[in-house]
Write an enzyme that holds these catalytic residues in place. Structure first.
Site, PDB file in Angstrom:
ATOM      1  N   GLY A   1       0.816  -1.218   0.000  1.00 37.33           N
ATOM      2  CA  GLY A   1       0.000   0.000   0.000  1.00 37.33           C
ATOM      3  C   GLY A   1       0.846   1.262   0.000  1.00 37.33           C
ATOM      4  N   ARG A   2       2.110   1.088   0.341  1.00 34.73           N
ATOM      5  CA  ARG A   2       2.984   2.284   0.378  1.00 34.73           C
ATOM      6  C   ARG A   2       4.416   1.932   0.003  1.00 34.73           C
ATOM      7  NH1 ARG A   2       4.379   3.622   6.621  1.00 34.73           N
ATOM      8  NH2 ARG A   2       4.197   1.542   7.468  1.00 34.73           N
TER       9      ARG A   2
ATOM     10  N   LYS B   1       9.968   2.281   0.366  1.00 32.49           N
ATOM     11  CA  LYS B   1       8.833   2.217   1.304  1.00 32.49           C
ATOM     12  C   LYS B   1       8.453   3.646   1.667  1.00 32.49           C
ATOM     13  CE  LYS B   1       7.688  -0.095   5.690  1.00 32.49           C
ATOM     14  NZ  LYS B   1       8.190  -1.091   6.655  1.00 32.49           N
TER      15      LYS B   1
ATOM     16  N   GLY C   1      -0.125   6.175   1.519  1.00 32.04           N
ATOM     17  CA  GLY C   1       1.021   5.664   0.763  1.00 32.04           C
ATOM     18  C   GLY C   1       2.358   6.194   1.258  1.00 32.04           C
TER      19      GLY C   1
ATOM     20  N   ARG D   1       5.912 -13.563   0.530  1.00 29.86           N
ATOM     21  CA  ARG D   1       5.455 -13.807   1.890  1.00 29.86           C
ATOM     22  C   ARG D   1       4.510 -15.006   1.923  1.00 29.86           C
ATOM     23  NH1 ARG D   1       5.018  -7.988   3.478  1.00 29.86           N
ATOM     24  NH2 ARG D   1       6.102  -6.926   1.794  1.00 29.86           N
TER      25      ARG D   1
ATOM     26  N   ASP E   1       1.268 -11.963   6.395  1.00 30.93           N
ATOM     27  CA  ASP E   1       1.821 -11.083   5.354  1.00 30.93           C
ATOM     28  C   ASP E   1       3.187 -10.551   5.769  1.00 30.93           C
ATOM     29  OD1 ASP E   1      -0.177  -9.830   7.175  1.00 30.93           O
ATOM     30  OD2 ASP E   1       0.721  -7.986   6.447  1.00 30.93           O
ATOM     31  N   ASN E   2       3.544 -10.713   7.037  1.00 25.30           N
ATOM     32  CA  ASN E   2       4.848 -10.260   7.508  1.00 25.30           C
ATOM     33  C   ASN E   2       5.795 -11.432   7.750  1.00 25.30           C
ATOM     34  OD1 ASN E   2       3.931  -7.628   7.411  1.00 25.30           O
ATOM     35  ND2 ASN E   2       3.329  -7.594   9.564  1.00 25.30           N
TER      36      ASN E   2
ATOM     37  N   ASP F   1       9.452  -6.501   8.039  1.00 17.43           N
ATOM     38  CA  ASP F   1       8.436  -5.587   8.543  1.00 17.43           C
ATOM     39  C   ASP F   1       8.679  -5.156   9.981  1.00 17.43           C
ATOM     40  OD1 ASP F   1       6.235  -3.938   8.488  1.00 17.43           O
ATOM     41  OD2 ASP F   1       5.251  -5.267   7.064  1.00 17.43           O
TER      42      ASP F   1
HETATM   43  P1  AMP Z   1       2.139  -3.247   7.902  1.00 21.29           P
HETATM   44  O1  AMP Z   1       1.469  -3.010   9.193  1.00 21.29           O
HETATM   45  O2  AMP Z   1       3.258  -2.283   7.609  1.00 21.29           O
HETATM   46  O3  AMP Z   1       2.539  -4.672   7.684  1.00 21.29           O
HETATM   47  O4  AMP Z   1       1.060  -2.903   6.771  1.00 21.29           O
HETATM   48  C1  AMP Z   1      -0.126  -3.641   6.578  1.00 21.29           C
HETATM   49  C2  AMP Z   1      -0.769  -3.211   5.300  1.00 21.29           C
HETATM   50  O5  AMP Z   1      -1.154  -1.833   5.347  1.00 21.29           O
HETATM   51  C3  AMP Z   1       0.127  -3.349   4.072  1.00 21.29           C
HETATM   52  O6  AMP Z   1      -0.702  -3.708   2.996  1.00 21.29           O
HETATM   53  C4  AMP Z   1       0.659  -1.934   3.905  1.00 21.29           C
HETATM   54  O7  AMP Z   1       1.059  -1.677   2.589  1.00 21.29           O
HETATM   55  C5  AMP Z   1      -0.548  -1.109   4.301  1.00 21.29           C
HETATM   56  N1  AMP Z   1      -0.194   0.242   4.771  1.00 21.29           N
HETATM   57  C6  AMP Z   1       0.435   0.577   5.925  1.00 21.29           C
HETATM   58  N2  AMP Z   1       0.596   1.913   6.016  1.00 21.29           N
HETATM   59  C7  AMP Z   1       0.058   2.452   4.897  1.00 21.29           C
HETATM   60  C8  AMP Z   1      -0.089   3.782   4.389  1.00 21.29           C
HETATM   61  N3  AMP Z   1       0.344   4.852   5.056  1.00 21.29           N
HETATM   62  N4  AMP Z   1      -0.676   3.941   3.171  1.00 21.29           N
HETATM   63  C9  AMP Z   1      -1.128   2.881   2.488  1.00 21.29           C
HETATM   64  N5  AMP Z   1      -1.022   1.608   2.908  1.00 21.29           N
HETATM   65  C10 AMP Z   1      -0.446   1.389   4.096  1.00 21.29           C
HETATM   66 MG    MG Z   2       3.544  -5.718   6.380  1.00 23.42          MG
END
Ligand code: AMP
Ligand code: MG
Length: 484
Positions: A92-93, A113, A126, A183, A252-253, A262
């Site tokens: 997502g980012r 990232k 993002g 993953r 996913d992590n 992550d």
């Molecule tokens: P994470 O907690 O970093 O493993 O993220 C979980 C999900 O949320 C993943 O799909 C990330 O890409 C998405 N995500 C986290 N932060 C953001 C953000 N600021 N904008 C868009 N997607 C995000």
């Molecule tokens: Mg993640």
């Protein structure tokens, strides 16, 4: 004199997977990129010129404003079980720029990232904030130096743009390096959102990229599961031995090739308490320190489920095979863990009573809330600050000493073994916080000094001493946050 070349050697093998596995996406340009930190050692390993990476062009690349040669940025699709619940996710980012072929011949994903929105951003912006990206940089590099498989950090660039969280923060882009970003959640995406045809392509790609030896196995997909079990057992044993708590072990992590990935709410434990949780959202302690092996096995079971149709045409047969591989996890984990603990205690051979000896030490540490890292250091150097806190420690100490005498090693070689297996320092939470506060205020020098000390945790240098003290005791438990 030979002209310097920047050294980019990007390829894009992931693009050969069916197009459902990714979305092509350009990074969103940022206003005024400013390099905060760049990893000279990692750059050299990639074959990238440090001087070039830190030049205006290099920084423009590290911020997503321009692309290196042959980059084909994509956001990768994946799903995952988050705190036990299945969800569609995806980068997502983050964007994968491509795979750098290192001079050593290895292939490394180069990912930005915080590079802007993607089709998987859902409600998110993002973007990423400077503090959490620097935190990932510090902890992932510390993990690497501790010999724990991990993604690494090449650079952090401030974007000159604000990001809005609970407060307004400085925006940043982290360049993350990984053996790959495949993953458990990538397999869940293929198994539950696509057809078995695409799933097979992902599995074949994963095998040829990470486990080429398995290509000739009679049951390559079962062998893939076996390898994932082995790598996770090794990885989690290393986390436990170092006192590392990942904090958000969603599927996913969890990387298939066995790297720590992550760095959100992770942190190292100070006082030994198996129930330690730092993450503010982990209300029930699902991802507490002592649950990590169990959760890894749970995640591997989700991985195994995705592979069933590839393992055997008969569902029952496939399940039987998969179950047999999964059930090996605990045994392998325990073996790695005990092996590591023996080394931490300077034990060069094996005795039946070793496990009990280790467990008794841990019980005492828990009872007296001893600092995990520093207790082992005290034992290594025969200093007593930590161990003196434990009134009934004497008996254990005598047992340990007589165990040491039963092996034929000199005191010097025993100490050397312990030095190699007990780090002088870990990235302690209060020091990480101090480094981040200073860096966010524009002073990166403290963080750089800290990183230098973290680079050789087994060298036991004098300059490391200032980073070894636990935080002064307070009533406030240390908390970490996700989604920053
Ligand atoms: P994470 O907690 O970093 O493993 O993220 C979980 C999900 O949320 C993943 O799909 C990330 O890409 C998405 N995500 C986290 N932060 C953001 C953000 N600021 N904008 C868009 N997607 C995000
Ligand atoms: Mg993640």
């Amino acid at each position: 004199m030979k002209a310097s070349t920047p050294g980019w050697a990007l390829v894009n093998s992931y693009l050969k997977l069916p197009e459902q596995f990714y979305s092509r996406q350009e990074p969103t340009p940022v206003k005024s990129p400013k390099l905060i930190i760049c990893n000279k050692q990692a750059a050299a390993e990639l074959g990238l010129e440090f001087n070039y990476l830190t030049s205006a062009e290099g920084v423009a690349i590290l911020s997503g404003n321009i692309k290196p040669p042959n980059a084909a940025p994509i956001a990768q699709a994946y799903a995952g079980h988050q705190f036990g619940y299945f969800t569609m996710l995806g980068d997502g980012r983050a964007l994968l720029l491509g795979e750098q072929l290192k001079p050593s011949g290895e292939r490394v994903d180069i990912q930005l990232k915080g590079s802007g929105r993607t089709p998987y951003s859902r409600g998110g912006d993002g973007r990423a904030a400077l503090g959490p990206m620097l935190r990932e940089y510090i902890i992932s590099e510390a993990m690497h130096a501790l010999n724990i498989p991990t993604t690494r950090s090449l650079a952090v660039v401030a974007t000159g743009e604000p990001v809005y969280r609970e407060t307004t923060l400085k925006g940043a882009v982290l360049t993350r390096l990984a053996k790959s970003h495949i993953r458990v959640g990538t397999f869940e995406f293929a198994a539950y959102m696509l057809s078995v045809n695409e799933l097979k392509k992902l599995a074949d790609y994963t095998i040829s990229r990470h486990f080429p030896d398995l290509l000739t196995d009679n049951r390559p997909y079962l062998a893939l599961l076996r390898e994932a079990v082995n790598r996770q057992a090794l990885l989690i044993s290393k986390w436990q031995l170092a006192g590392f708590i990942h904090g958000v072990m969603n599927t996913d992590n969890m990387s298939i090739c066995g790297e720590t990935i992550d760095y959100g709410p992770c942190a190292f434990m100070d006082e030994y308490d198996p129930k330690t949780v730092f993450s503010s959202i982990d209300t029930y302690g699902r991802y507490a320190y002592n649950n990590q092996p169990k959760i890894a096995q749970w995640n591997l079971a989700r991985f195994a489920e995705t592979l069933l149709p590839l393992i055997d045409n008969d569902a029952k047969t496939a399940k039987g095979y998969a179950q047999a591989e999964l059930s090996r996890f605990s045994g392998i984990f325990n073996e790695y863990w005990l092996r590591g603990m023996r080394l931490k205690l300077g034990l060069a051979n094996e005795e039946a009573g070793d496990k009990a000896l280790v467990e008794l030490l841990l019980e005492l540490m828990q009872k007296y809330r001893a600092d995990y890292t520093n207790t082992f250091l005290s034992l290594t150097f025969g200093t007593i600050e930590e161990i003196n806190k434990m009134a009934d420690f004497e008996e254990w100490y005598m047992q340990w000493q007589s165990r040491l005498r039963r092996q034929n090693t000199t005191e010097a070689s025993c100490r050397e073994l312990m030095k190699q297996n007990n780090p002088a320092l870990i990235p302690r939470n209060h020091i990480v916080e101090e480094a981040l506060i200073k860096a966010e205020a524009g002073d990166i020098s403290y963080m750089k000094g800290f990183l230098k000390a973290l680079r050789t945790p087994y060298a036991h240098l004098e300059m490391q001493a200032e980073y070894t003290l636990p935080a002064p005791k307070t009533d406030m438990a240390y908390k970490t946050f996700c989604g920053t």
